[in-house]
Scaffold this motif. Sequence first.
Motif, PDB file in Angstrom:
ATOM      1  N   THR A 151      11.957   6.218   4.192  1.00 28.83           N
ATOM      2  CA  THR A 151      11.546   4.965   3.546  1.00 28.83           C
ATOM      3  C   THR A 151      10.455   5.299   2.538  1.00 28.83           C
ATOM      4  O   THR A 151       9.746   6.303   2.690  1.00 28.83           O
ATOM      5  N   VAL A 152      10.330   4.453   1.527  1.00 26.16           N
ATOM      6  CA  VAL A 152       9.318   4.701   0.494  1.00 26.16           C
ATOM      7  C   VAL A 152       7.927   4.684   1.128  1.00 26.16           C
ATOM      8  O   VAL A 152       7.062   5.488   0.795  1.00 26.16           O
ATOM      9  N   GLU A 153       7.751   3.807   2.091  1.00 25.24           N
ATOM     10  CA  GLU A 153       6.463   3.678   2.759  1.00 25.24           C
ATOM     11  C   GLU A 153       6.079   4.977   3.501  1.00 25.24           C
ATOM     12  O   GLU A 153       4.959   5.476   3.380  1.00 25.24           O
ATOM     13  N   LYS A 201       5.252   7.692   1.062  1.00 26.60           N
ATOM     14  CA  LYS A 201       3.919   7.439   0.511  1.00 26.60           C
ATOM     15  C   LYS A 201       2.858   8.015   1.451  1.00 26.60           C
ATOM     16  O   LYS A 201       1.933   8.701   1.040  1.00 26.60           O
ATOM     17  N   ARG A 202       3.033   7.768   2.730  1.00 31.76           N
ATOM     18  CA  ARG A 202       2.024   8.228   3.691  1.00 31.76           C
ATOM     19  C   ARG A 202       1.992   9.743   3.848  1.00 31.76           C
ATOM     20  O   ARG A 202       0.929  10.316   4.042  1.00 31.76           O
ATOM     21  N   GLY A 226       2.052   3.056  -7.377  1.00 32.03           N
ATOM     22  CA  GLY A 226       3.488   3.235  -7.178  1.00 32.03           C
ATOM     23  C   GLY A 226       4.385   2.575  -8.209  1.00 32.03           C
ATOM     24  O   GLY A 226       5.600   2.537  -8.053  1.00 32.03           O
ATOM     25  N   GLY A 284       7.695   4.492  -7.443  1.00 28.15           N
ATOM     26  CA  GLY A 284       8.350   3.731  -6.373  1.00 28.15           C
ATOM     27  C   GLY A 284       9.862   3.675  -6.532  1.00 28.15           C
ATOM     28  O   GLY A 284      10.621   4.030  -5.614  1.00 28.15           O
ATOM     29  N   GLN A 316       7.488   0.321  -1.172  1.00 27.37           N
ATOM     30  CA  GLN A 316       6.321   0.476  -0.297  1.00 27.37           C
ATOM     31  C   GLN A 316       5.583  -0.864  -0.136  1.00 27.37           C
ATOM     32  O   GLN A 316       5.738  -1.756  -0.949  1.00 27.37           O
ATOM     33  N   ASN A 317       4.779  -0.942   0.920  1.00 23.95           N
ATOM     34  CA  ASN A 317       3.954  -2.144   1.092  1.00 23.95           C
ATOM     35  C   ASN A 317       2.848  -2.144   0.050  1.00 23.95           C
ATOM     36  O   ASN A 317       2.344  -1.091  -0.326  1.00 23.95           O
TER      37      ASN A 317
END
Lengths: 95, 543
Positions: free
Chosen positions: A29-31, A34-35, A46, A50, A71-72
């Motif tokens: 997942t994009v999230e 990202k992390r 992003g 993104g 992402q959030n």
Amino acid sequence: MDENKVIICRCEDVTLKEIRNAIREGFTTVEEIKRVTRSGMGPCQGKTCGLLIAKEISQMTGKPMEEIELQNIRPPYGGITFEEVTKGTITENDK
Amino acid sequence: MSKIENLELLVVGGGPAGLSAALAAANYGIKVSLAEEREFLGGQLIKQTHRFFGSEKEYAGTRGIDILRKLIDEVNKNKNIEVLLSSRVLGIYEDNVVTILNDHKMKKYYPQSIIFATGASEKFLAFENNDLPGIFGAGAVQTLMNVYGVMPATNVLMIGSGNIGLIVSYQLLQAGVKVAAIVEAAPKIGGYSVHASKLRRLGVPILTSHTIKKAIGKEKVEGAVICELDNDWNEVKDTEQLIKCDAICLSVGLTPLVDLLKQRKVKTTYVSELGGYVPLRDENMETSIKNLFVAGDVSGIEEATAAMIEGQIAGLSVAKRIGKNNKKEIEKRIEEGKNELELLRSGPVGKKIRKGLSKLGLNHGKNYNENFSEEALDISHLMKTGVPSEENLKNKLPSEEKVFDKGPIAISECFQRFPCDPCVKSCPFNAISENGNINNIPYVDFEKCTGCGICVSKCPGLAMFVVHKNFSETTSVVIMPYEFLPRPHKGEIVKVFDREGKYLCDGKVIRILDGKFQDKTAAVSIEIPKRYYLQARNFKVEE
Ligand code: SF4
Ligand code: SF4
């Protein structure tokens, strides 16, 4: 194509190679990406990477784009100093 | 305790959609606060020095910057609108409290309704060395040139042939920058054909079915390697070529800026036809969250004209919801706006938008006039190269050669169905017609046309010419639109080019119309040897 020379996240200097490695390791997942890679954590939050990361996930996992979320995004949107926060929230009466 | 200010309507974003939304609501008595991140209003309109297409009602034929002046003027005069400049929205929370950074203070607001008109951001492209200095987004190039008067480079390779890529290429040429080529991965040009033809006449190659492989350079861009693509978008072997340039400009599309909407957990979904992740919304521009509206590119990438109408619909919808009076009238105006959008989207170039909207469940049951949804002419060659085919040209010329004997007549070189009509509206003799639909191709009635040349300056696509075949025994005169500096002077000898930018002959400037009426699109009469009257379509002034 030399994946090491293709930049996906310009703010945090994350390459296509790093993104693909992360996906291969199971971060899909994009999230999550990202992390683990910091992509999307820079000043643009992003906006640049993104969509590219979402497409890369879609291509590598076969998941359609419609099933991939961005992402959030949390406040504050962009940088702000503590002084600016306190100046706005404390009124005359509080002093 | 911290203070929270109540608002009736908060509009986020001061571009064409936001300004239109604020005005539409304020005109019905709603108190509007308009928050703009930058220190000036206008969004992308501040860079649009070209004339707009679309219908006259939405300012077609007027330059983007002039449309903006009118909108800002109205906003400033409107007592119901409070403009917050240098005001970035920082957050929107579940209870609809919004924080805005203004005057170095984070302030809190509680708006009854919100219209998000946050626009779009540019898409980025993955290729080797894509972080070399000298690689720009098209928006950045336009900002440097048109807002700050800075020349971004001397020789630019443009990636992407959508309207932005084409328009920015043209503006680069106007600024005196060379455009090495325009590279387009798709097999056809993405933007309007008239924009592409303009560039071809100026000698810029447009390479469809080509892509960039890598940027070359040590410290900064010195060139790019491009290659050809086959029908399945795979690289064709041994087609690599090196293009020298000192900047690469990316114009590979826009994507809606939904970040704030995501903060508030508005439902979004991926719709490629609308540019990326878009908010779910209804026909009145209301999102999945009540009293939270969107307008313009944030709701799906489209032209500025559509953004302004969407802004009006969103603003009117708020006025209808929370205002007290005129509900009937407001409803009528919302309906008018919807009809206008439908008209704008009904042609072949609106196909993509229509498909995207139907994925959002939006244009079900809408009866687009299918007569207008396909091209009337075979323009495949034109869309591949930017140059009209012989067939296309024949279609717009008089059917009999003797028509040219009557004197100067207008020749329209506009072959694509798209919503545009300044040619029709500008002709004082009603000699141009689109047969009642703005999406149709304009045709000149040679009986009525006097060859006055007014349409030459008014067509935003620079697609109108006046041809006087029998100017003298041996020469013809062609009136051509001209938007470059320096202007030619009467009697000057200039180099004359054809539709591919190839040198044809020398020509003599015999008249220049370049007053307030022409508004910076001069109509220049060039005398040329008679045999070139159907080919001569551009000229250059030697500096
Ligand atoms: S040249 Fe004049 S009369 Fe002829 S079509 Fe153009 S505006 Fe009309
Ligand atoms: S000829 Fe008419 S329809 Fe075509 S671009 Fe010019 S003004 Fe628009």
